[in-house]
Each structure stands twice: as C-alpha cells, then as structure tokens.
Motif scaffolding. Structure first.
Motif, PDB file in Angstrom:
ATOM      1  N   TYR A 299      15.483  10.629  12.201  1.00 44.56           N
ATOM      2  CA  TYR A 299      14.727   9.380  12.112  1.00 44.56           C
ATOM      3  C   TYR A 299      15.520   8.379  11.295  1.00 44.56           C
ATOM      4  CZ  TYR A 299      13.320  11.815   7.806  1.00 44.56           C
ATOM      5  OH  TYR A 299      13.323  12.537   6.634  1.00 44.56           O
ATOM      6  N   SER A 300      15.223   7.114  11.488  1.00 47.93           N
ATOM      7  CA  SER A 300      15.824   6.070  10.655  1.00 47.93           C
ATOM      8  C   SER A 300      15.158   6.086   9.289  1.00 47.93           C
ATOM      9  CB  SER A 300      15.628   4.683  11.288  1.00 47.93           C
ATOM     10  OG  SER A 300      16.345   4.554  12.483  1.00 47.93           O
ATOM     11  N   ARG A 301      15.911   5.691   8.275  1.00 48.44           N
ATOM     12  CA  ARG A 301      15.344   5.623   6.930  1.00 48.44           C
ATOM     13  C   ARG A 301      15.973   4.455   6.183  1.00 48.44           C
ATOM     14  NH1 ARG A 301      16.951  11.642   5.332  1.00 48.44           N
ATOM     15  NH2 ARG A 301      17.112  11.906   7.572  1.00 48.44           N
ATOM     16  N   ALA A 302      15.186   3.825   5.348  1.00 46.96           N
ATOM     17  CA  ALA A 302      15.657   2.692   4.548  1.00 46.96           C
ATOM     18  C   ALA A 302      14.942   2.705   3.212  1.00 46.96           C
ATOM     19  CB  ALA A 302      15.406   1.371   5.277  1.00 46.96           C
ATOM     20  N   GLU A 303      15.610   2.157   2.193  1.00 46.75           N
ATOM     21  CA  GLU A 303      15.047   2.154   0.837  1.00 46.75           C
ATOM     22  C   GLU A 303      15.462   0.891   0.114  1.00 46.75           C
ATOM     23  OE1 GLU A 303      12.538   4.152  -1.485  1.00 46.75           O
ATOM     24  OE2 GLU A 303      13.813   5.654  -0.536  1.00 46.75           O
ATOM     25  N   ILE A 304      14.502   0.277  -0.566  1.00 50.56           N
ATOM     26  CA  ILE A 304      14.753  -0.878  -1.425  1.00 50.56           C
ATOM     27  C   ILE A 304      14.358  -0.501  -2.839  1.00 50.56           C
ATOM     28  CG2 ILE A 304      13.957  -3.206  -2.011  1.00 50.56           C
ATOM     29  CD1 ILE A 304      13.552  -3.647   1.033  1.00 50.56           C
ATOM     30  N   ILE A 305      15.217  -0.817  -3.804  1.00 52.28           N
ATOM     31  CA  ILE A 305      14.916  -0.608  -5.221  1.00 52.28           C
ATOM     32  C   ILE A 305      15.064  -1.940  -5.940  1.00 52.28           C
ATOM     33  CG2 ILE A 305      15.568   0.597  -7.351  1.00 52.28           C
ATOM     34  CD1 ILE A 305      16.615   2.884  -5.638  1.00 52.28           C
ATOM     35  N   ALA A 306      14.097  -2.271  -6.774  1.00 52.36           N
ATOM     36  CA  ALA A 306      14.121  -3.522  -7.530  1.00 52.36           C
ATOM     37  C   ALA A 306      13.661  -3.260  -8.955  1.00 52.36           C
ATOM     38  CB  ALA A 306      13.218  -4.566  -6.870  1.00 52.36           C
ATOM     39  N   SER A 307      14.085  -4.127  -9.865  1.00 44.24           N
ATOM     40  CA  SER A 307      13.681  -3.986 -11.259  1.00 44.24           C
ATOM     41  C   SER A 307      12.415  -4.773 -11.574  1.00 44.24           C
ATOM     42  CB  SER A 307      14.812  -4.425 -12.195  1.00 44.24           C
ATOM     43  OG  SER A 307      15.196  -5.752 -11.900  1.00 44.24           O
ATOM     44  N   ASP A 308      11.932  -5.537 -10.602  1.00 45.58           N
ATOM     45  CA  ASP A 308      10.662  -6.255 -10.732  1.00 45.58           C
ATOM     46  C   ASP A 308       9.724  -5.786  -9.633  1.00 45.58           C
ATOM     47  OD1 ASP A 308      11.443  -7.938 -12.933  1.00 45.58           O
ATOM     48  OD2 ASP A 308      12.661  -9.083 -11.507  1.00 45.58           O
ATOM     49  N   GLN A 309       8.440  -5.954  -9.860  1.00 46.63           N
ATOM     50  CA  GLN A 309       7.448  -5.569  -8.863  1.00 46.63           C
ATOM     51  C   GLN A 309       7.746  -6.244  -7.532  1.00 46.63           C
ATOM     52  OE1 GLN A 309       4.382  -3.547  -9.648  1.00 46.63           O
ATOM     53  NE2 GLN A 309       4.685  -3.320  -7.440  1.00 46.63           N
ATOM     54  N   ILE A 310       7.679  -5.478  -6.449  1.00 44.80           N
ATOM     55  CA  ILE A 310       7.960  -6.032  -5.137  1.00 44.80           C
ATOM     56  C   ILE A 310       6.730  -5.883  -4.241  1.00 44.80           C
ATOM     57  CG2 ILE A 310      10.471  -5.917  -5.034  1.00 44.80           C
ATOM     58  CD1 ILE A 310      10.385  -3.118  -4.120  1.00 44.80           C
ATOM     59  N   ASP A 311       6.618  -6.791  -3.276  1.00 47.11           N
ATOM     60  CA  ASP A 311       5.467  -6.842  -2.377  1.00 47.11           C
ATOM     61  C   ASP A 311       5.718  -5.907  -1.196  1.00 47.11           C
ATOM     62  OD1 ASP A 311       3.478  -7.461  -0.536  1.00 47.11           O
ATOM     63  OD2 ASP A 311       3.460  -9.596  -1.047  1.00 47.11           O
ATOM     64  N   ALA A 312       5.168  -4.703  -1.265  1.00 42.83           N
ATOM     65  CA  ALA A 312       5.425  -3.700  -0.239  1.00 42.83           C
ATOM     66  C   ALA A 312       4.896  -4.142   1.124  1.00 42.83           C
ATOM     67  CB  ALA A 312       4.793  -2.360  -0.640  1.00 42.83           C
ATOM     68  N   ARG A 313       3.772  -4.849   1.157  1.00 41.54           N
ATOM     69  CA  ARG A 313       3.202  -5.275   2.441  1.00 41.54           C
ATOM     70  C   ARG A 313       4.088  -6.334   3.097  1.00 41.54           C
ATOM     71  NH1 ARG A 313      -3.148  -6.398   2.264  1.00 41.54           N
ATOM     72  NH2 ARG A 313      -2.683  -6.532   4.509  1.00 41.54           N
ATOM     73  N   GLU A 314       4.591  -7.270   2.288  1.00 44.92           N
ATOM     74  CA  GLU A 314       5.451  -8.312   2.842  1.00 44.92           C
ATOM     75  C   GLU A 314       6.756  -7.707   3.357  1.00 44.92           C
ATOM     76  OE1 GLU A 314       8.655 -11.234   2.914  1.00 44.92           O
ATOM     77  OE2 GLU A 314       8.430  -9.726   1.325  1.00 44.92           O
ATOM     78  N   LEU A 315       7.312  -6.760   2.613  1.00 45.00           N
ATOM     79  CA  LEU A 315       8.549  -6.109   3.047  1.00 45.00           C
ATOM     80  C   LEU A 315       8.312  -5.263   4.294  1.00 45.00           C
ATOM     81  CD1 LEU A 315       9.985  -5.067  -0.424  1.00 45.00           C
ATOM     82  CD2 LEU A 315      10.881  -6.838   1.096  1.00 45.00           C
TER      83      LEU A 315
END
Length: 328
Positions: A299-315
């Motif tokens: 399967y495809s997989r992707a990951e985003i890491i940020a040091s500030d809160q991120i909007d999971a729904r928008e992403l």
C-alpha cells in the motif's frame, strides 16, 4: 552456543539521515552475511521500513512513537521476533529521532540479552547546520543522543558552510567525556568498520527525561482491502504527526504531493506512494526534496511531522485530492 550478535544503535535527531545511512551500510554489507534492522518511527505509518526493504535485509518496524515505551515491551517483542526470524549476523537499530536512548540501551544490555547481543559502538549522526538552532541544542533527546554516542558523525556536510563545519568540530571537541572518533560525511555514508568493537556505555545527561506521551490506537490497523483509506495521528515531544495508508489501486498525483510536501510548516514529509509514473519514495527535510523510484508496496504510505499543531482534516482533504477523491 551461538555467538552474540554484533549490534549497533544508529542515533540522530529528526531528519538527520539515519535511514539513508543504514541503506548505505546495507548496500556495502558482506554478501555472505544476513543483516537485520529494527526501525522505530515517531509516526504511526512506518515508512522507513518500506525504504529499507529494497536492500534485502530483514526489517522489523515499531511505528508510533518510541520503541522503549511501555517499559520496553514493544521493543523487546519486535526484537525477539526479528532475531528468531532472521538469525542475523549483524543487527542495526534505528530509534526515532525524537526518542531517548537511555531506556533502549538499558534494554539491550539487560540480563535477558547479555548472551544474545554484543553492543558495538553507538553512532550518532548530527546535522551541523542545526547546531545554530537553540531549540535543537536545548532538546534533551538531542543532548542525550549525543552523550550516548561513542562515534559522532557530521552528516550532510555537502550542505554546510566551512564556518558551520568548524563550529561542529569545536563543539564536538569540547564534549566530555571525549568521543572515540569524530567524522565528517555526506549522503549518510558510514564506514562499515565503524560498527566493529564494543560500546563504551557512556552515560546520558538525563536518564529520567523519558516523559513523553503518545496517542496509541490499541487495535491493529485494519487490512487495506477492508479500509482502503486510513489516516492516523500521533503527538509527543512537542511534535505532531499525520500519516496515511492508502490502497495501491488509488493512484496519486506526484506533482500535487510535491506541492504538499514542500509546505514550510512541516518539519518532515516522507512517503512511498503509487503515482501515475510508478512508485516513488519522497523525502523532504530542511527544505531539501528527494524523489527516487520506489519498489512496489502492499500500500502507499505518507507521513507529515510538524512542531506545531496541524489540521489533520485539512491535510486529509489535500491528500484525497491528490488521489483524485472528493474531500470529506
């Protein structure tokens, strides 16, 4: 009785190039040897393991935070399974860049493993450019990764100015106790000989610093055929992650992914995804983008890491758009 397995920890802060370094070591391993890699990631998806699979080693992933959480139980289970399956001639362990090495080292040197593992030199990679960041220098995980290292390696030196390299050398020379060796490298190239020998078991500065909490789903991830679009989140150590598992029949738009990946709000973007032009491994850290041809995956997989809160729904809406799906 079997000889203890030579075992090396490859440490380093988030995005320093640990997976690239292990890939390089695997490419240069003796042909007659079986190597195994235990890899841990902060995110829930497990992308580094997918990248490492291409070199034919036995890989075991422990996604979702730090492998030494829950009193080391996830790490011990994963390690025992890997040793039993691979019966390796050499073992490499890549903890998350946001993890603390003290409990990991305690587990590996415990009575349970004293006849099973032989701890080689602990190697820690450092990006000299990040020594200019007070947030990094003040991070207890970074400090203790450096403290635990027998061998300190400045990586990505091709991206550094002479002044940055000189600053690294001066900083490294002042560390106490002194390191066994200090090296410069680029593209994660480590000399295989650095793995030989024994660890000096150097103390970390704050062995009780492991206090972070992770969101963990108690249930295992569903099968990708049952749930073709899966999104996971995690947080801890002042960082946040959003990840996806996506059915391989959902083809992603590579250009849309690259636009998303280069968002300056992200500390890290990494993915192994099925695109119109085939499978791609995408990695963005410190504003540097790498795209290489990838091997087909389950399967495809992707990951985003940020040091500030991120909007999971928008992403998630942006990721769905890249897959040609209507946002939810």
């Amino acid at each position: 009785m079997a000889q203890p397995i030579p075992t090396s920890l490859i440490l380093g802060f988030l995005g320093v190039g640990k997976t690239t370094a292990i890939l390089d070591l695997l490419k240069n391993k003796p042909e007659n040897e079986v190597w195994a890699v235990l890899v841990n990631e902060f995110g829930e998806v497990g992308i580094d393991g997918a990248m490492l699979q291409t070199e034919g080693a036995f890989i075991k992933e422990i996604p979702g935070g730090c492998m030494c959480c829950v009193a080391g139980l996830p790490m011990q289970i994963g390690l025992n399974q890997l040793i039993h399956k691979a019966k390796p001639d050499r073992l490499l362990i890549e903890p998350t860049g946001l993890g603390h090495p003290s409990q990991i080292l305690d587990t590996l040197t415990s009575e349970h493993y004293q006849d099973v593992l032989s701890m080689g030199p602990v190697i820690c990679l450092v990006n000299p450019r990040r020594l200019e960041e007070p947030k990094v220098l003040g991070n207890v995980q970074f400090r203790d990764q450096v403290a635990a290292a027998d061998i300190l390696v400045a990586n990505k030196t091709d991206l550094c100015t002479p002044e940055q390299l000189a600053h690294f050398d001066n900083w490294a020379a002042q560390l106490e106790p002194a390191k066994r060796a200090i090296h410069h490298t680029r593209f994660g190239q480590l000399a295989p000989g650095w793995l030989d020998g024994q660890s000096d078991a150097l103390p970390v500065t704050n062995p009780d610093a492991h206090h972070h909490h992770h969101h963990k789903n108690s249930a295992p991830a569903p099968a990708i055929d049952d749930e073709p679009w899966q999104q996971m989140t995690n947080q801890g150590q002042g960082h946040f992650s959003v990840g996806w598992r996506i059915h391989p029949e959902l083809i992603l738009d590579e250009n849309a992914l690259l636009v998303m990946a280069m968002d300056s709000a992200f500390v890290r973007f990494k993915a192994v995804v099925h695109t119109v032009d085939g499978w791609r491994a995408i990695n963005v850290v410190d504003g540097a983008l790498t795209v290489i041809q990838g091997e087909p995956q389950a399967y495809s997989r992707a990951e985003i890491i940020a040091s500030d809160q991120i909007d999971a729904r928008e992403l998630d809406a942006r990721m769905r758009a890249a897959a040609g799906l209507d946002p939810r």
